[in-house]
Write a protein that holds these residues in place. Sequence first.
Motif, PDB file in Angstrom:
ATOM      1  N   TRP A  20     -38.068 134.173 -16.332  1.00 10.47           N
ATOM      2  CA  TRP A  20     -36.976 133.792 -15.434  1.00 10.47           C
ATOM      3  C   TRP A  20     -37.073 134.623 -14.149  1.00 10.47           C
ATOM      4  O   TRP A  20     -36.461 135.697 -14.064  1.00 10.47           O
ATOM      5  CB  TRP A  20     -35.616 134.053 -16.092  1.00 10.47           C
ATOM      6  N   ARG A  44     -39.851 124.808 -14.528  1.00  7.73           N
ATOM      7  CA  ARG A  44     -38.690 124.172 -15.155  1.00  7.73           C
ATOM      8  C   ARG A  44     -37.463 124.392 -14.279  1.00  7.73           C
ATOM      9  O   ARG A  44     -37.227 125.521 -13.819  1.00  7.73           O
ATOM     10  CB  ARG A  44     -38.457 124.785 -16.542  1.00  7.73           C
ATOM     11  N   GLY A  45     -36.714 123.319 -14.046  1.00 10.71           N
ATOM     12  CA  GLY A  45     -35.443 123.438 -13.335  1.00 10.71           C
ATOM     13  C   GLY A  45     -34.326 123.382 -14.358  1.00 10.71           C
ATOM     14  O   GLY A  45     -34.171 124.284 -15.179  1.00 10.71           O
ATOM     15  N   ALA A  46     -33.568 122.280 -14.356  1.00 13.89           N
ATOM     16  CA  ALA A  46     -32.476 122.140 -15.327  1.00 13.89           C
ATOM     17  C   ALA A  46     -32.944 121.463 -16.610  1.00 13.89           C
ATOM     18  O   ALA A  46     -32.162 121.307 -17.542  1.00 13.89           O
ATOM     19  CB  ALA A  46     -31.330 121.349 -14.717  1.00 13.89           C
ATOM     20  N   GLY A  47     -34.202 121.026 -16.650  1.00 14.97           N
ATOM     21  CA  GLY A  47     -34.688 120.350 -17.861  1.00 14.97           C
ATOM     22  C   GLY A  47     -34.010 119.010 -18.065  1.00 14.97           C
ATOM     23  O   GLY A  47     -33.834 118.560 -19.203  1.00 14.97           O
ATOM     24  N   THR A  48     -33.626 118.344 -16.970  1.00  8.00           N
ATOM     25  CA  THR A  48     -32.979 117.034 -17.093  1.00  8.00           C
ATOM     26  C   THR A  48     -33.977 115.888 -16.904  1.00  8.00           C
ATOM     27  O   THR A  48     -33.574 114.718 -16.893  1.00  8.00           O
ATOM     28  CB  THR A  48     -31.837 116.878 -16.057  1.00  8.00           C
ATOM     29  N   ASP A 103     -38.874 129.335 -15.767  1.00  7.53           N
ATOM     30  CA  ASP A 103     -37.554 128.718 -15.585  1.00  7.53           C
ATOM     31  C   ASP A 103     -36.947 129.258 -14.289  1.00  7.53           C
ATOM     32  O   ASP A 103     -36.675 130.454 -14.167  1.00  7.53           O
ATOM     33  CB  ASP A 103     -36.682 129.063 -16.799  1.00  7.53           C
ATOM     34  N   SER A 129     -34.044 128.639 -12.990  1.00 10.16           N
ATOM     35  CA  SER A 129     -32.575 128.491 -12.958  1.00 10.16           C
ATOM     36  C   SER A 129     -31.861 129.647 -12.276  1.00 10.16           C
ATOM     37  O   SER A 129     -30.680 129.531 -11.923  1.00 10.16           O
ATOM     38  CB  SER A 129     -32.021 128.367 -14.382  1.00 10.16           C
ATOM     39  N   ARG A 130     -32.545 130.802 -12.156  1.00  4.00           N
ATOM     40  CA  ARG A 130     -31.867 131.955 -11.550  1.00  4.00           C
ATOM     41  C   ARG A 130     -32.074 132.054 -10.045  1.00  4.00           C
ATOM     42  O   ARG A 130     -31.551 132.978  -9.406  1.00  4.00           O
ATOM     43  CB  ARG A 130     -32.344 133.243 -12.217  1.00  4.00           C
ATOM     44  N   THR A 136     -30.736 130.919  -7.246  1.00  6.17           N
ATOM     45  CA  THR A 136     -29.539 130.140  -6.906  1.00  6.17           C
ATOM     46  C   THR A 136     -28.926 130.517  -5.552  1.00  6.17           C
ATOM     47  O   THR A 136     -27.775 130.195  -5.291  1.00  6.17           O
ATOM     48  CB  THR A 136     -28.464 130.330  -7.993  1.00  6.17           C
ATOM     49  N   GLY A 186     -33.373 126.836  -7.726  1.00  6.35           N
ATOM     50  CA  GLY A 186     -32.483 126.667  -8.878  1.00  6.35           C
ATOM     51  C   GLY A 186     -31.066 126.270  -8.516  1.00  6.35           C
ATOM     52  O   GLY A 186     -30.216 126.147  -9.404  1.00  6.35           O
ATOM     53  N   VAL A 242     -28.008 124.089  -7.973  1.00  8.14           N
ATOM     54  CA  VAL A 242     -27.642 122.815  -8.607  1.00  8.14           C
ATOM     55  C   VAL A 242     -26.969 121.907  -7.571  1.00  8.14           C
ATOM     56  O   VAL A 242     -26.121 122.368  -6.788  1.00  8.14           O
ATOM     57  CB  VAL A 242     -26.710 123.083  -9.812  1.00  8.14           C
ATOM     58  N   ALA A 286     -26.014 118.714 -12.988  1.00  9.72           N
ATOM     59  CA  ALA A 286     -26.870 119.761 -13.561  1.00  9.72           C
ATOM     60  C   ALA A 286     -28.206 119.902 -12.844  1.00  9.72           C
ATOM     61  O   ALA A 286     -28.802 120.988 -12.862  1.00  9.72           O
ATOM     62  CB  ALA A 286     -27.127 119.454 -15.045  1.00  9.72           C
ATOM     63  N   CYS A 317     -28.994 115.758 -22.383  1.00 11.85           N
ATOM     64  CA  CYS A 317     -28.947 115.448 -20.946  1.00 11.85           C
ATOM     65  C   CYS A 317     -28.801 116.705 -20.103  1.00 11.85           C
ATOM     66  O   CYS A 317     -29.184 116.713 -18.933  1.00 11.85           O
ATOM     67  CB  CYS A 317     -27.809 114.475 -20.651  1.00 11.85           C
ATOM     68  N   ARG A 351     -24.662 122.396 -19.052  1.00 12.02           N
ATOM     69  CA  ARG A 351     -25.110 123.722 -18.592  1.00 12.02           C
ATOM     70  C   ARG A 351     -24.174 124.334 -17.564  1.00 12.02           C
ATOM     71  O   ARG A 351     -23.824 125.507 -17.639  1.00 12.02           O
ATOM     72  CB  ARG A 351     -26.516 123.628 -17.979  1.00 12.02           C
ATOM     73  N   GLU A 352     -23.771 123.537 -16.618  1.00 14.57           N
ATOM     74  CA  GLU A 352     -23.059 124.107 -15.479  1.00 14.57           C
ATOM     75  C   GLU A 352     -21.575 124.365 -15.723  1.00 14.57           C
ATOM     76  O   GLU A 352     -20.903 124.899 -14.852  1.00 14.57           O
ATOM     77  CB  GLU A 352     -23.269 123.236 -14.244  1.00 14.57           C
ATOM     78  N   ARG A 365     -26.727 123.049 -24.670  1.00 10.18           N
ATOM     79  CA  ARG A 365     -27.832 122.182 -25.110  1.00 10.18           C
ATOM     80  C   ARG A 365     -28.852 122.981 -25.917  1.00 10.18           C
ATOM     81  O   ARG A 365     -29.348 122.524 -26.946  1.00 10.18           O
ATOM     82  CB  ARG A 365     -28.501 121.537 -23.904  1.00 10.18           C
TER      83      ARG A 365
END
Lengths: 397, 125
Positions: free
Chosen positions: A47, A71-75, A90, A92-93, A95, A112, A114, A138, B22, B26-27, B43
């Motif tokens: 991370w 990897r972002g939000a894994g959506t 990942d 995600s941090r 931001t 990261g 959102v 997300a 999905c 998360r948020e 998730r």
Amino acid sequence: MSASPSANVEPLAGIVGAENVSTALEARIACSRDASGLEGECLAVVWPSHPEHVPAVVEWALQEGVDLVPRGAGTGLCGGATPQRSVVVDLSRLTRIGPLDREGRRIEVEAGVVLGALNRRLAPQGLFLPVIPGSHRAATVGGMIATDAAGLRAVRYGTLRDWVEEVTLVDGLGRVHRLRGDALSSAVGREGVTGFVVKAVLKLASLPTRRTVSLIAFDDEEALLIQRDRWLQDPQLTALEYLNRHAAGALGWEARPHLLVEFDSDRGDIHDPERIAALWRARDGLYPVLARRGHPVIEDPRLEGEALQELLRWLDAEGIPAFGHLGVGIVHPCFRDGDGRIPALYERVAAWGGRVSGEHGIGLKKKGWVDAAFRAEIQQLKEKYDPKGVLNRGKLC
Amino acid sequence: MLTEPTADGSVELAENPPCIECGLCREVCPLFAVLRQEHLSPRGLALLAEREVASVVFYQCTLCRACKEVCPVGHDPDGERVRARLVARGVETEANRAMIENIRKYGNPFGPLKEGEIPKTLTCC
């Protein structure tokens, strides 16, 4: 998944901090798949908390001989973030949101960030990033750039490609590129095979001050497509969403094909904001409803003209629930797991001259359906940006 | 599964729809907001529960169920039941063990009152 991964991650702790790298089973399982459900083996998860960490992580991977998966939000719905004995990075941090350039209508953000959070921050200024995929609450900006996200309002605002001014990309040799203009095509929509998107300067749009919608049921797809073509002439059109009769029925609506259209003018029939919000909530909830009713596999072909009409007819006749962003020709048929008609769909779309992926990307899931020209283009980009094959191995082609 | 009906044969009357992965949860998760690690997101925890990973990470969930509120299918993380199974398997944090022991012995999760100490009370107005 093996209990003892083989990558020597100790040097990574010196780059990102010991608390920001893990080989624990919990972390590896959680990052072994994305929203596609496609699964692979994750050796470790990193991370980075600053974009500056990423080049050093790439250099570590080159020395260690392992490959990295952004990897972002894994959506994602095509396995773009699925590792294959890889280390997952990942983002995600990352931001941080830079200061807003109000006059220039642009803002710099880290990968990261959102989309939902960004647009909440921008709303008091009357601005927003108008590319709104279904996962907007997300999805991260980095992932949206990597897949060139489209979404509900693509008919008016296009895809993310139209809203990116600059991308900071860390390539497969750890080099940092600031891409602008034509060079953006090396990063946007490339699903992480050319590098990590770590930062971007985004263009912004004014929030619409007026919004009305119409919800119309049709006797058949032919009549619906005639009306669609009329509405596409309206410059105030902001969304044109389709539901076939099987999808409309699942929402409890009359089992006929429907169009839900939105205008940033008074043209729509429905003006009450609460009713409009309720209709969009129903539309947002459509895929989960279909998934829960046993149709979790969602596809995203994109076609136009006669081919689009043929596709809609075929889906209707086969009883396959489908919806989509019909303003730009993207349709989302939803299938049961292992439905043998999915390859038939791809074959038909290819034969009709359409694209097998309108917005979800290629990832692992659709790489068997890309054409030779696309494959050659990606190989050329790989030679330039990732000659050692460290980045998102086996994706796209 | 860690969320399946209990060994004593009791059955959940309400269906708990499985996570569709999905990631929309998360948020809204207060734990993920701070740590931003997938295995601590709702998730991620749902996937670990489904895989029967007996881990103390489940004790980090705040049990607030904000995730259930935004979940498009209404999946319940069912953290209390997951923890009950973990305790039955002997997978427990020291803090949880001490809390349960204190409640059993003293009726107070923080342990016995000191000489002259009066119980703390929560007031709202």
